[in-house]
Enzyme design. Structure first.
Site, mmCIF file in Angstrom:
data_model
loop_
_atom_site.group_PDB
_atom_site.id
_atom_site.type_symbol
_atom_site.label_atom_id
_atom_site.label_comp_id
_atom_site.label_asym_id
_atom_site.label_seq_id
_atom_site.Cartn_x
_atom_site.Cartn_y
_atom_site.Cartn_z
ATOM 1 N N GLU A 119 12.916 -9.044 1.503
ATOM 2 C CA GLU A 119 12.082 -7.950 2.015
ATOM 3 C C GLU A 119 12.846 -6.645 1.812
ATOM 4 O O GLU A 119 14.041 -6.576 2.093
ATOM 5 C CB GLU A 119 11.805 -8.174 3.501
ATOM 6 C CG GLU A 119 10.994 -7.090 4.153
ATOM 7 C CD GLU A 119 10.836 -7.296 5.655
ATOM 8 O OE1 GLU A 119 9.957 -6.646 6.224
ATOM 9 O OE2 GLU A 119 11.610 -8.071 6.266
ATOM 10 N N HIS B 270 12.744 -2.221 2.119
ATOM 11 C CA HIS B 270 12.147 -0.973 2.617
ATOM 12 C C HIS B 270 13.000 0.196 2.156
ATOM 13 O O HIS B 270 14.233 0.127 2.210
ATOM 14 C CB HIS B 270 12.048 -0.975 4.141
ATOM 15 C CG HIS B 270 11.169 -2.072 4.648
ATOM 16 N ND1 HIS B 270 9.799 -2.009 4.582
ATOM 17 C CD2 HIS B 270 11.482 -3.274 5.188
ATOM 18 C CE1 HIS B 270 9.298 -3.121 5.082
ATOM 19 N NE2 HIS B 270 10.296 -3.914 5.447
ATOM 20 N N LEU B 271 12.348 1.249 1.690
ATOM 21 C CA LEU B 271 13.057 2.454 1.261
ATOM 22 C C LEU B 271 13.741 3.131 2.443
ATOM 23 O O LEU B 271 14.900 3.531 2.366
ATOM 24 C CB LEU B 271 12.078 3.425 0.599
ATOM 25 C CG LEU B 271 11.493 2.940 -0.727
ATOM 26 C CD1 LEU B 271 10.201 3.667 -1.036
ATOM 27 C CD2 LEU B 271 12.501 3.124 -1.836
ATOM 28 N N SER B 272 13.004 3.267 3.529
ATOM 29 C CA SER B 272 13.559 3.854 4.744
ATOM 30 C C SER B 272 14.006 2.724 5.664
ATOM 31 O O SER B 272 13.789 1.550 5.364
ATOM 32 C CB SER B 272 12.515 4.733 5.440
ATOM 33 O OG SER B 272 11.434 3.942 5.898
ATOM 34 N N HIS C 114 4.074 -4.866 9.315
ATOM 35 C CA HIS C 114 4.010 -4.859 10.774
ATOM 36 C C HIS C 114 2.895 -5.706 11.361
ATOM 37 O O HIS C 114 2.907 -5.962 12.557
ATOM 38 C CB HIS C 114 3.880 -3.415 11.262
ATOM 39 C CG HIS C 114 4.797 -2.494 10.530
ATOM 40 N ND1 HIS C 114 6.178 -2.578 10.639
ATOM 41 C CD2 HIS C 114 4.558 -1.514 9.626
ATOM 42 C CE1 HIS C 114 6.737 -1.673 9.850
ATOM 43 N NE2 HIS C 114 5.774 -1.012 9.224
ATOM 44 N N ARG D 285 6.869 0.724 13.747
ATOM 45 C CA ARG D 285 7.479 0.225 12.509
ATOM 46 C C ARG D 285 8.643 -0.736 12.765
ATOM 47 O O ARG D 285 9.196 -1.315 11.831
ATOM 48 C CB ARG D 285 7.978 1.388 11.655
ATOM 49 C CG ARG D 285 6.881 2.304 11.161
ATOM 50 C CD ARG D 285 7.441 3.359 10.214
ATOM 51 N NE ARG D 285 6.528 4.441 9.984
ATOM 52 C CZ ARG D 285 5.547 4.437 9.078
ATOM 53 N NH1 ARG D 285 5.361 3.381 8.325
ATOM 54 N NH2 ARG D 285 4.757 5.487 8.932
ATOM 55 N N ASP E 224 2.304 -15.532 5.952
ATOM 56 C CA ASP E 224 2.123 -16.934 5.608
ATOM 57 C C ASP E 224 2.317 -17.174 4.109
ATOM 58 O O ASP E 224 2.885 -18.191 3.705
ATOM 59 C CB ASP E 224 0.747 -17.419 6.047
ATOM 60 C CG ASP E 224 0.616 -17.515 7.568
ATOM 61 O OD1 ASP E 224 1.645 -17.427 8.272
ATOM 62 O OD2 ASP E 224 -0.527 -17.662 8.050
ATOM 63 N N ARG F 214 4.214 11.046 -2.068
ATOM 64 C CA ARG F 214 4.001 10.821 -0.638
ATOM 65 C C ARG F 214 5.316 10.978 0.123
ATOM 66 O O ARG F 214 6.267 10.228 -0.095
ATOM 67 C CB ARG F 214 3.457 9.411 -0.405
ATOM 68 C CG ARG F 214 3.280 9.083 1.055
ATOM 69 C CD ARG F 214 2.779 7.659 1.239
ATOM 70 N NE ARG F 214 2.711 7.338 2.644
ATOM 71 C CZ ARG F 214 3.264 6.269 3.185
ATOM 72 N NH1 ARG F 214 3.907 5.407 2.440
ATOM 73 N NH2 ARG F 214 3.160 6.056 4.476
ATOM 74 N N ARG G 14 12.734 4.492 12.721
ATOM 75 C CA ARG G 14 11.513 5.302 12.652
ATOM 76 C C ARG G 14 10.633 5.055 13.873
ATOM 77 O O ARG G 14 11.124 4.599 14.907
ATOM 78 C CB ARG G 14 10.788 4.997 11.338
ATOM 79 C CG ARG G 14 11.662 5.410 10.135
ATOM 80 C CD ARG G 14 10.972 5.308 8.829
ATOM 81 N NE ARG G 14 9.796 6.169 8.804
ATOM 82 C CZ ARG G 14 8.809 6.024 7.944
ATOM 83 N NH1 ARG G 14 8.830 5.057 7.047
ATOM 84 N NH2 ARG G 14 7.773 6.844 7.962
ATOM 85 N N ASN H 171 8.261 -5.323 -1.019
ATOM 86 C CA ASN H 171 8.125 -4.189 -0.100
ATOM 87 C C ASN H 171 6.693 -4.244 0.422
ATOM 88 O O ASN H 171 5.770 -3.767 -0.242
ATOM 89 C CB ASN H 171 8.404 -2.857 -0.793
ATOM 90 C CG ASN H 171 8.409 -1.710 0.196
ATOM 91 O OD1 ASN H 171 7.813 -1.793 1.264
ATOM 92 N ND2 ASN H 171 9.067 -0.619 -0.158
ATOM 93 N N PRO I 118 0.792 -1.230 0.000
ATOM 94 C CA PRO I 118 0.000 0.000 0.000
ATOM 95 C C PRO I 118 0.828 1.286 0.000
ATOM 96 O O PRO I 118 1.875 1.363 0.627
ATOM 97 C CB PRO I 118 -0.841 -0.105 1.271
ATOM 98 C CG PRO I 118 -0.197 -1.140 2.102
ATOM 99 C CD PRO I 118 0.532 -2.057 1.183
ATOM 100 N N ASN I 119 0.313 2.236 -0.727
ATOM 101 C CA ASN I 119 0.821 3.605 -0.836
ATOM 102 C C ASN I 119 2.084 3.741 -1.680
ATOM 103 O O ASN I 119 2.518 4.859 -1.953
ATOM 104 C CB ASN I 119 1.041 4.243 0.545
ATOM 105 C CG ASN I 119 -0.251 4.374 1.308
ATOM 106 O OD1 ASN I 119 -1.234 4.889 0.774
ATOM 107 N ND2 ASN I 119 -0.277 3.892 2.536
ATOM 108 N N TYR J 104 10.601 8.962 1.557
ATOM 109 C CA TYR J 104 10.602 7.909 0.547
ATOM 110 C C TYR J 104 11.295 8.299 -0.756
ATOM 111 O O TYR J 104 11.394 7.483 -1.671
ATOM 112 C CB TYR J 104 9.162 7.467 0.257
ATOM 113 C CG TYR J 104 8.480 6.955 1.503
ATOM 114 C CD1 TYR J 104 8.874 5.751 2.075
ATOM 115 C CD2 TYR J 104 7.477 7.684 2.127
ATOM 116 C CE1 TYR J 104 8.269 5.276 3.237
ATOM 117 C CE2 TYR J 104 6.864 7.218 3.281
ATOM 118 C CZ TYR J 104 7.265 6.013 3.830
ATOM 119 O OH TYR J 104 6.671 5.549 4.975
ATOM 120 N N ALA K 96 3.032 -0.959 4.829
ATOM 121 C CA ALA K 96 2.378 -1.035 6.136
ATOM 122 C C ALA K 96 2.031 -2.469 6.540
ATOM 123 O O ALA K 96 1.965 -2.773 7.736
ATOM 124 C CB ALA K 96 1.117 -0.178 6.140
#
Length: 148
Positions: free
Chosen positions: A101, A103-105, A80, A114, A87, A18, A110, A74, A10-11, A23, A77
């Site tokens: 996996e 992540h940009l940040s 978490h 997170r 699964d 954003r 953070r 990625n 998402p996002n 990001y 959200a």
């Protein structure tokens, strides 16, 4: 040709718009182009996808297992709290495929909420905190693992 799916939660379709201070300024279209380029440079067939829908992302992971595709994920959200996604990701690695996996940040640097990833424990590895380059490093990690 080895297939790699770069899957985004998402996002992430809002990249460049954003919170660019967190990001980055590159857009989702930039990510698609870069992913395809990284694939071509490394002899991989790379497809980049994004959805805000948890069930669609789970379905894509099921499809990766069925098709024998490695995954750069990625989860955004969903990182978490989505045990359904966890699964599905576990099915990828249990099938002998690679799942990185991304992540940009750096989630650990953070907000407290997170800091926990339900995906990390079933992933082959995690790359975080390098902005757009996190994706490139994940693709290179897959290339490296496949070469051994």
């Amino acid at each position: 040709m080895t297939r790699v799916l770069i899957l985004n939660g998402p996002n992430l379709g809002r990249l460049g718009v954003r919170e660019p201070d967190v990001y980055g300024a590159a857009s989702y279209a930039d990510l698609v182009a870069a992913g395809e380029r990284w694939g071509a440079e490394n002899g991989l067939e790379v497809q980049v996808r994004q959805t805000d829908d948890e069930s669609e992302l789970v379905g894509w992971l099921h499809g990766a297992v069925d098709d024998g595709a490695h995954v750069v994920l990625n989860p955004a959200a969903f990182t978490h709290y989505s045990y359904a996604l966890r699964d599905a990701a576990a099915q990828v690695t249990k099938a002998g495929l690679l799942l990185v996996e991304v992540h940009l940040s750096n989630p650990a640097a953070r907000e407290e909420f997170r800091h926990n990833s339900v995906i990390g424990g079933v992933a082959t590895g995690t790359v975080a905190g390098f902005g757009f380059d996190s994706y490139r490093l994940a693709v290179l990690a897959i290339v490296s693992r496949l070469a051994t």
